[in-house]
Structures are given as C-alpha cells and as structure tokens.
Design a protein around this motif. Structure first.
Motif, PDB file in Angstrom:
ATOM      1  N   SER A  26       0.884   4.077  -2.908  1.00 15.91           N
ATOM      2  CA  SER A  26       0.922   5.483  -2.692  1.00 15.91           C
ATOM      3  C   SER A  26       1.921   6.413  -3.162  1.00 15.91           C
ATOM      4  N   ASN A  27       3.126   5.944  -3.307  1.00 17.80           N
ATOM      5  CA  ASN A  27       4.307   6.686  -3.826  1.00 17.80           C
ATOM      6  C   ASN A  27       4.621   6.620  -5.129  1.00 17.80           C
ATOM      7  N   SER A  28       4.180   5.431  -5.998  1.00 17.48           N
ATOM      8  CA  SER A  28       4.810   5.225  -7.218  1.00 17.48           C
ATOM      9  C   SER A  28       3.721   6.283  -8.213  1.00 17.48           C
ATOM     10  N   PRO A  29       4.585   6.636  -9.151  1.00 19.53           N
ATOM     11  CA  PRO A  29       3.858   7.332 -10.486  1.00 19.53           C
ATOM     12  C   PRO A  29       3.063   6.741 -11.473  1.00 19.53           C
ATOM     13  N   SER A  37      -6.483  14.694  -4.295  1.00 19.87           N
ATOM     14  CA  SER A  37      -5.737  15.768  -3.709  1.00 19.87           C
ATOM     15  C   SER A  37      -5.629  17.034  -4.512  1.00 19.87           C
ATOM     16  N   LYS A  47       0.845  -1.171   0.090  1.00 14.29           N
ATOM     17  CA  LYS A  47       0.047   0.027  -0.106  1.00 14.29           C
ATOM     18  C   LYS A  47       1.124   1.207  -0.029  1.00 14.29           C
ATOM     19  N   ARG A  48       1.951   1.119   0.689  1.00 16.36           N
ATOM     20  CA  ARG A  48       2.794   2.321   0.684  1.00 16.36           C
ATOM     21  C   ARG A  48       3.444   2.568  -0.852  1.00 16.36           C
ATOM     22  N   TYR A  49       3.999   1.311  -1.276  1.00 20.98           N
ATOM     23  CA  TYR A  49       4.473   1.318  -2.743  1.00 20.98           C
ATOM     24  C   TYR A  49       3.318   2.008  -3.663  1.00 20.98           C
ATOM     25  N   LYS A  56      -6.232   8.975  -2.884  1.00 24.55           N
ATOM     26  CA  LYS A  56      -5.801  10.013  -2.345  1.00 24.55           C
ATOM     27  C   LYS A  56      -5.219  10.839  -3.295  1.00 24.55           C
ATOM     28  N   ASN A  57      -4.437  10.297  -4.323  1.00 26.27           N
ATOM     29  CA  ASN A  57      -3.721  11.109  -5.137  1.00 26.27           C
ATOM     30  C   ASN A  57      -4.586  11.931  -6.349  1.00 26.27           C
ATOM     31  N   THR A 108      -4.079   6.429  -6.850  1.00 26.76           N
ATOM     32  CA  THR A 108      -4.871   6.140  -5.678  1.00 26.76           C
ATOM     33  C   THR A 108      -6.057   7.182  -5.542  1.00 26.76           C
ATOM     34  N   PHE A 136      -0.532  16.064  -9.349  1.00 29.29           N
ATOM     35  CA  PHE A 136      -0.504  14.553  -9.179  1.00 29.29           C
ATOM     36  C   PHE A 136      -0.293  14.428 -10.605  1.00 29.29           C
TER      37      PHE A 136
END
Length: 577
Positions: free
Chosen positions: A180-183, A193, A176-178, A189-190, A187, A197
């Motif tokens: 959230s951070n991968s372009p 937001s 899940k962290r991956y 959130k992205n 997600t 993004f």
C-alpha cells in the motif's frame, strides 16, 4: 522474515484463448487425443521470472515453482475446458505446493484476458494468498486491469522491473502494508483513488547484481517445443536459450512501449558476465544457440563485436529475435556477425515509406540505409527477415503504395507484414485514443489483427492490404526467385507449406523453383497441388488478382509490365466519418 517463503510464478498463454481453441488456418497447430486441432502458443523461456528467481535466491531463503501454461497446454493430451479460467483452476487445485505469494506475468497484449483469468482462478483456489501481477501490460495499463472485476483479484501490480520490488515485498514484516505504501507497487486503492498517485521504477543499474538466471525453473526441452524462431526457414537449433544482455532503449519510436518497463537509459551486463553465462549454458545445459532479446542490442557497437567474439570463441550459434537497429549494421559490423557464424538476421525495416518512418514512426532511419544493409547481408550470405508495419495513424494509401513499390526492390529474403497495434504505453496508443481511431481490442490485440481505423483507411482495408503485401513480397516478387536462388526460395515456400499445407501460392512458386532447378518431376507435383488448392474461392480470387492460371501446366514468373493489384475494399470503406 525467518521462515522460508514459497513463491509460485505463473505465465499465462501468450495467445488468446479463442485463437488457441479455434485456430486460424494459417497458424501452426497440434492435434490432441480429443481429435481437435489447437493453435500452438510460443514456448519461449520466461526470462523475467528466471531473473526474479535468481535475484531472490541470492540473498533470501525462498522456494520457487514455475508453471508456464504455454508449455503446459502443449503437453496436455486433451483440453476439455471452455474457458482459460477453468483450465488454470484445474491445474492449480492438485498442485503439490502451498505458496505464500503467487505472481502472474503479462508481457504481451494477446495474453491480457488470460492474465485476468489466471488472477481470478488463483483467487478462487487460493482465497487467502497474496496475488501479484507484473510485466509490460500491467505496468502500462494498471488502471484498465483494476477496472475489470477479474483484475481486482490482484493485491498489487508491479510497476516496471520486479527484482528489487519483489525482494522488498518478501522481506517486509507486513506485506500488505508495504504494498500500500510502496511507489513500486500499484494497488486497487491507489489506482482508483481520486488523490494523485504516481508509481515509480526501481531499477538495478548494474545488471551483474542479478546472478546467473535460474534456468532450472524450466523444462528446457519443453520450452524449446515451439520457439518463435522455429518459423524461420534458415535457423535449425538443437537446444536454444533466451538471453538478455542489456536493458533500456533511448529511441522514441511511436509504436513501441518497451520503455515503460525498462526505461530509456541503457544498462548492461559486463562482457565477463556474458561469457561466463554463455559458457554455463553450453557446458552445463547443452545449449548450442543463444536467442538475444535485448530491446537495443546495438547501442554500443564495440560491445556487440566483443559479444560476437565470445560467441565465436565458444562455437555458439546466435539468433536475434528483436529487429536490430539498422543504422549500426554497416558492412564491418555485418562481417563480424558473419564471422561469428550468424546466417540470419531480423531487420527492423518497419516501412518502405520515408515519410512514414520519419514523421509517423519517429524512427531515426533512412530507407537508403535499409537498402544497403539488405544488399550487404545478401552478398555476405546472411538470410534476412524484414519486419513491416502498416496502418499507422496518419498513414495514407499513397504511403502504402510507395512502401509496396520500394519493398519489392529491397532484396530481403522474407517479409513479416504486421498491422500496427496501439500498444498501451506507446505514443501511437495515446494518439489513437485522443483521435478516436481505436475500433478493435487493444489490450488483447496482436500484430495480425488491425485495431485502428482513421480518416485514411478502414480496418478491413488494412487487413486486406496486409495479406496482399504478404503475397506479393514473399511469393509473386520473391527476391530469391528473381535472383535465381531457387534452393533458398524453396526452403521458404516449403516452410509455409509445413505450417499451411493448402497454401496455393507456396505450391505454385515452389513449382517455379523446381522448374528453375530443372527438376521437372517435382515441378509437376507442386503444380498439381497448386491446381488442387486454387479451386478454393479465396485462392481463386487471389489467383485472378495476381495473374496465376489454375489451368496452367507449368508456373510462370510475373510479367515485366506487372501491375500491383488493389485491395478488394476501398480504403475508407467503414472508416471514421
């Protein structure tokens, strides 16, 4: 991660649930044990998932299952479900498989609502699992997906091609962290937001890095049940396999959105790889026909000739599901197709109006090239299906009238008349949205239902014009009938009758073919069917429009002074003010 990862791939129906449950009267149906008739969805092989599976299995310890609901609904004996969500949930609850990751695809606009329903059903059955989506529609419309409550069931949506992003997701320590951070992943959130993004693609440049596709995921015979090519009159295959030998397309046609997933730069499988794949499909899987799905197969003419030589050497038939770039189909190239056993081609004609082609579609094609290709195909004995779009923003009734006149003389064997659809990710969608032209459903639209209404035309006008052009080009002015190719024409009419038994025009012009072949008995039988169905108010109206006499004892070709009928609705009736 050391433990085996289990993945479940799900393909929603490619048609809307409404059209499945309540099919139109001009589609191929199947009757189930509940006594109801259902629209048959296309069962083409899901190449994206087959490629993903092969790529993951090359280097990872994974177990993968595939559920293609296009196939499953065909196999079902009955369908006691009121929503696609309920059907998917029912199929999943007894599944003997406990996946870690569930991936749902959405390739085509008509499957959009099914995609959302599938995600929501998966979340209900597997509340704690990782659920991801991908494909053409989520790539281009991720904000729209996440704006829907059902869309929020997805933990992330893949941006573009998925081989590398999915591989990196599987191996990530914290998945899940991956995400959230991968372009390469979007997600909720992205997507929502206020901070900017910008997702990015992660392409494989050398397509040979992807192993032989994992066709073992599929029930091949079940996937051959209702192929798109099965509606073509001249192609009869025993066992077909979809293939894609390249990715990308440099052209900027305003109605197309394929670049959103595959990009504009061309990438290829090597010729050695292509031959090896075709040999496996023939020798191991019993394939006799390759169905090409390349976005721009004709990008390298020398390469295409080499592929045709491979097909010829392996004695394989081939079908080209996407319209081929006509500028590359000169006589020499067409002779190579014919020498490789090709007897049918889909021509990406798009319009009979040069203004529409150049200015509105931005398609690098002169109509005289189209005319020459159609002429050469007929001389060589290659059956042609011409794809036509009407209803582009900026198109006028004068443009459509010009197209009707020029297409009558094209000489193609059959025409597929489609309503231009503002696909998410296409320039047409951007223009239509900016000018307020969109009146129908875009994310759930298909090419049979108009969704754009401009100062020049209304949606009802386009729908009516679409069907008038179908009748006049495929029946009243059928090129095979004009040229005395009655057997060829009759095959097309009989194919229509197979799908729609009450098609009065197919019976009438089938009778005309039997008359031309001096088969009086069959001519009389077809005319009797015509008279039977011509009593229907809809057909009675079209008989008046096109001058067909329901009381006639034998069919007649259109008179030389024939005047094209006008749509029953004025061009701008109900149009934008």
């Amino acid at each position: 991660m050391s433990d085996m990862t289990k993945l479940l791939f799900l393909t929603p129906m490619h048609i809307t649930f409404e059209s499945f449950k309540n099919p139109a009267n001009n589609v191929r149906c199947i009757q189930k044990q509940d006594g109801r008739s259902y629209n048959l969805p296309p069962t083409d092989l899901p190449l994206g998932f087959l490629s993903l599976s092969a790529y993951l299995k090359k280097s990872l310890d994974v177990e993968i299952r595939l559920l293609d609901f296009n196939v499953e609904v065909v196999k079902a004996q009955a369908f006691p479900f009121e929503t696609f969500h309920d059907y998917v949930a029912d199929q999943l609850k007894d599944l003997d498989f406990d996946p870690d990751i569930i991936g749902v695809s959405c390739l085509f606009s008509p499957s959009y609502q099914n995609f959302l329903d599938t995600g929501a059903a998966v979340r209900a059955v597997y509340p704690d699992k990782l659920i991801i989506g991908g494909g053409n529609v989520p790539t281009s419309a991720y904000q729209e997906v996440y704006s829907e409550a059902r869309g929020q069931a997805f933990d992330a949506l893949c941006y573009g091609e998925g081989e590398v992003p999915l591989h990196d997701l599987v191996v990530a320590e914290d998945r899940k962290r991956y995400l959230s951070n991968s372009p390469n992943w979007i997600t909720y959130k992205n997507a929502t937001s206020p901070l900017p993004f910008t997702p990015s693609h992660n392409f494989i440049e050398d397509l040979d890095e992807i192993p032989f596709f994992d066709y073992d995921l599929c029930d091949i015979d079940a996937h051959n049940a209702n192929l798109v090519i099965s509606s073509f009159a001249s192609e009869k295959a025993k066992r077909s396999f979809h293939v894609m030998t390249s990715r990308g397309c440099p052209f900027k046609c305003t109605f197309c959105a394929s670049h959103a997933v595959h990009g504009r730069d061309m990438r290829y499988h090597s010729l050695e790889r292509i031959e090896a794949d075709f040999r496996i499909l023939k020798e191991k899987y019993g394939g006799d026909t390759m169905i090409f799905q390349d976005d721009h197969l004709m990008s390298d003419k020398t390469r295409v000739k080499a592929i045709l030589d491979i097909l010829k050497r392996l004695e394989l038939k081939s079908v080209y599901q996407s319209g081929l770039a006509l500028y590359a189909l000169d006589r020499d190239m067409l002779e190579h197709f014919y020498a490789a056993g090709v007897r049918q081609l889909v021509l990406a004609v798009e319009s009979g109006s040069q203004r529409v082609l150049k200015q509105l579609m931005k398609k690098p094609l002169k109509f005289k090239v189209t005319q020459q290709v159609a002429k050469d195909c007929r001389e060589l004995g290659i059956y042609t299906n011409a794809n036509i779009l009407i209803g582009m923003p900026g198109e006028t009734k004068a443009d459509m009238d010009e197209a009707r006149e020029t297409l009558r003389e094209l000489g193609s064997n059959w025409f597929h008349i489609n309503c231009a659809s503002p696909l998410i990710g296409s320039e047409m969608h951007e223009v239509s949205r900016e000018k307020g032209y969109i009146r129908g459903e875009t994310l759930g639209a298909d090419y049979k239902v108009a969704a754009v209404e401009t100062e020049d035309f209304s949606i009802p006008f386009i729908q009516e014009m679409q069907y008038l052009m179908n009748l006049e080009l495929n029946f009243v002015h059928n090129a095979d009938v004009k040229l005395g190719e009655y057997k060829m024409a009759l095959a097309g009419f009989d194919n229509v009758i197979r799908i729609k038994p009450d098609h009065a025009f197919a019976w009438y012009y089938g009778a005309l073919c039997h008359k031309g072949m001096d088969d009086r008995e069959s001519c009389a039988a077809y005319m009797e069917k015509f008279r039977q169905y011509a009593k229907d108010p809809l057909w009675a109206r079209y008989c008046v429009d096109f001058g067909l006499d329901p009381e006639a004892t034998e069919p007649m070709p259109p008179p030389e002074n024939y005047v094209l009928p006008e749509p029953a609705i004025a061009p701008t009736e109900q149009a934008v003010a």
